[in-house]
Design an enzyme around this catalytic site. Sequence first.
Site, PDB file in Angstrom:
ATOM      1  N   ASN A  21       0.824  -1.214   0.000  1.00 55.81           N
ATOM      2  CA  ASN A  21       0.000   0.000   0.000  1.00 55.81           C
ATOM      3  C   ASN A  21       0.856   1.261   0.000  1.00 55.81           C
ATOM      4  OD1 ASN A  21      -0.268  -1.344   2.790  1.00 55.81           O
ATOM      5  ND2 ASN A  21      -1.080   0.644   3.329  1.00 55.81           N
ATOM      6  N   ASP A  22       0.751   2.125   0.963  1.00 58.82           N
ATOM      7  CA  ASP A  22       1.300   3.491   0.867  1.00 58.82           C
ATOM      8  C   ASP A  22       2.784   3.574   0.482  1.00 58.82           C
ATOM      9  OD1 ASP A  22      -1.023   3.449   2.352  1.00 58.82           O
ATOM     10  OD2 ASP A  22      -0.224   4.537   4.054  1.00 58.82           O
ATOM     11  N   GLN A  38       4.588   0.301   2.204  1.00 60.98           N
ATOM     12  CA  GLN A  38       3.848  -0.581   3.108  1.00 60.98           C
ATOM     13  C   GLN A  38       3.679  -1.925   2.413  1.00 60.98           C
ATOM     14  OE1 GLN A  38       1.910   0.783   6.428  1.00 60.98           O
ATOM     15  NE2 GLN A  38       4.062   1.298   6.111  1.00 60.98           N
ATOM     16  N   ASP A 233      -9.712   9.019   5.102  1.00 59.67           N
ATOM     17  CA  ASP A 233     -10.000   7.625   5.416  1.00 59.67           C
ATOM     18  C   ASP A 233     -11.448   7.282   5.051  1.00 59.67           C
ATOM     19  OD1 ASP A 233      -9.409   5.125   6.325  1.00 59.67           O
ATOM     20  OD2 ASP A 233      -9.605   5.606   8.446  1.00 59.67           O
TER      21      ASP A 233
HETATM   22  N1  DQQ Z   1      -1.887   3.061   5.720  1.00 60.69           N
HETATM   23  C1  DQQ Z   1      -0.957   2.917   6.818  1.00 60.69           C
HETATM   24  C2  DQQ Z   1      -1.320   3.984   7.788  1.00 60.69           C
HETATM   25  C3  DQQ Z   1      -2.008   4.986   6.945  1.00 60.69           C
HETATM   26  C4  DQQ Z   1      -2.785   4.147   5.988  1.00 60.69           C
HETATM   27  C5  DQQ Z   1      -1.055   1.524   7.354  1.00 60.69           C
HETATM   28  C6  DQQ Z   1      -3.200   4.878   4.746  1.00 60.69           C
HETATM   29  O1  DQQ Z   1      -0.171   4.500   8.440  1.00 60.69           O
HETATM   30  O2  DQQ Z   1      -2.799   5.866   7.696  1.00 60.69           O
HETATM   31  O3  DQQ Z   1      -0.704   0.570   6.371  1.00 60.69           O
HETATM   32  O4  DQQ Z   1      -3.440   3.998   3.687  1.00 60.69           O
END
Ligand code: DQQ
Length: 540
Positions: A21-22, A38, A233
């Site tokens: 992810n991020d 991530q 979010d």
């Molecule tokens: N992904 C992370 C968090 C963030 C979120 C966790 C955003 O730190 O807020 O994998 O996609």
Amino acid sequence: NTMLSWQRTAFHFQPDKNWMNDPNGPVYYKEWYHFFYQYNPNDAVWGDIVWGHAVSRDMIHWLYLPIAMVPDQWYDANGVWTGSATILSDGQLVMLYTGSTNESVQVQNLAYPADPSDPLLLNWTKYDKNPVLSPPPGIHYRDFRDPTTAMLTSEGKWRISIGSKINKTGIALIYDTEDFKNFELKNGWLRAVQGTGMWECVDFYPVSSINDVGLDTSAYGDGVKHVVKVSLDDDRNDYYAIGSYDEKLASFLPDDVKNDVGIGLRYDYGNFYASKTFFDPSKQRRILWGWITEYDSECVDRTKGWASLQGIPRTVRLDRKTGSNLIQWPVEEVNSLRLRSSEFKDLKAKPGSVVPLQVETATQLDIVAEFEVDKEALETTLPESDTDYICESSGGASRRGALGPFGLLVLADAGLSEFTPLYFYVTKGLNGSLRTTFCSDQSRSSVATNVNKKVLGSVVPVFGGEKLSLRVLVDHSIVESFAQGGRTCVTSRVYPTRAIYGAAKLFVFNNATDATVTASIKVWQMNSAFIRPYHPETDT
Ligand code: DQQ
């Protein structure tokens, strides 16, 4: 599973398997671009999050490195979450990241290179007195994450922001520090906006209002505007605002409250989240990374063994013509992947036509297109009272209007059982003024049923005398569109089952009822980036 292998991309960054992810801590260090992300090393869905790591000389050809940080401490036992890099005045690099503790409390931690002389930054040391920040009074223990890159204050301190919320109000907290170990919470917030919910992955940076050069994160003063970006979010989109930053008050004021942080402008009107910028001193530019998630089901992701991409890194700067939006554009290095090209000049597309473009295969493409709507039609078309064309709810490319839709069909099979229209739609208001919208229509991209079939997009500013222009990167299951030089961007994930490999074609279409459109198009076949593990003997 070879059944789904055509979905894998050839020049977008993705790990060789499992979930990503991020983007995290992007930075230029000792002549390498570093990219962390991530990553779930164990599965193709979110969980067990570590920091994956890759390096590149050009942000296109990536080399995988070993995982940089894993959850091996009580303060990140539930995940090494998102964070950012800061290069200090003496060239030292510090990393701040969120740890989810053994009790799922969100805390901020400090890490630094174990060997700063190693250009690859293979080993990371976590500060022995972590965490350096815990949720302050009034902040819920699970609403405190994603520290930004630090910027200098006039007092010579470093300043960071951390996203949170209070009830339904999204907020960006501000902290000052001298050593990244002890922090002082500032009064008030960088910005707070009611009703926007939790602010993830806050980004905060300067842009020049006098030229197109990117600015170091600490730039401040004349000719500098500031951008605040938040990832909401609640609706999973990245919103930004342009405005002024008062360094003394540690607060941000948007130029236009209609486009306040979290409610107005988006980096991308498609699939794009948790993005982060960094300053690239080697080319004096600011680079934007964004996470592109899947639009299919978790079950399918597990079958294919991977999930998510990173968008092609984009340069980002102020649009000095409008003054009110950013311009995003794929980094120039992506052009090095261009192979053979085909050019189509002054192609006339009549109302209701679909014109095939002979381009060999059409799964890895870079397309540059310009469209001109017939002047007579523009003048004679009657004004409409309802000019608010909205991509999401206007029926996609099949609903016809006087002056649109027209554009390209990408990832289309010969029989048009699958295709993704990228199109402009022009409307004429009662005062005679034109309004242009750009959309990416996923509704017929795939005959598969369990995928996202939305029409995505937004209005795009067009000045008199400008042609409508479009740049598109097509890479198997991703279509990244940059309309009008990057004023409005739309990223789609699409999952054709027939329009794949050699069966994928490209068309121009014009579904307007009144206007002929003249198109000039150049199409390059794109090479693969051959992303692979780093080999110490040969990769220098
Ligand atoms: N992904 C992370 C968090 C963030 C979120 C966790 C955003 O730190 O807020 O994998 O996609």
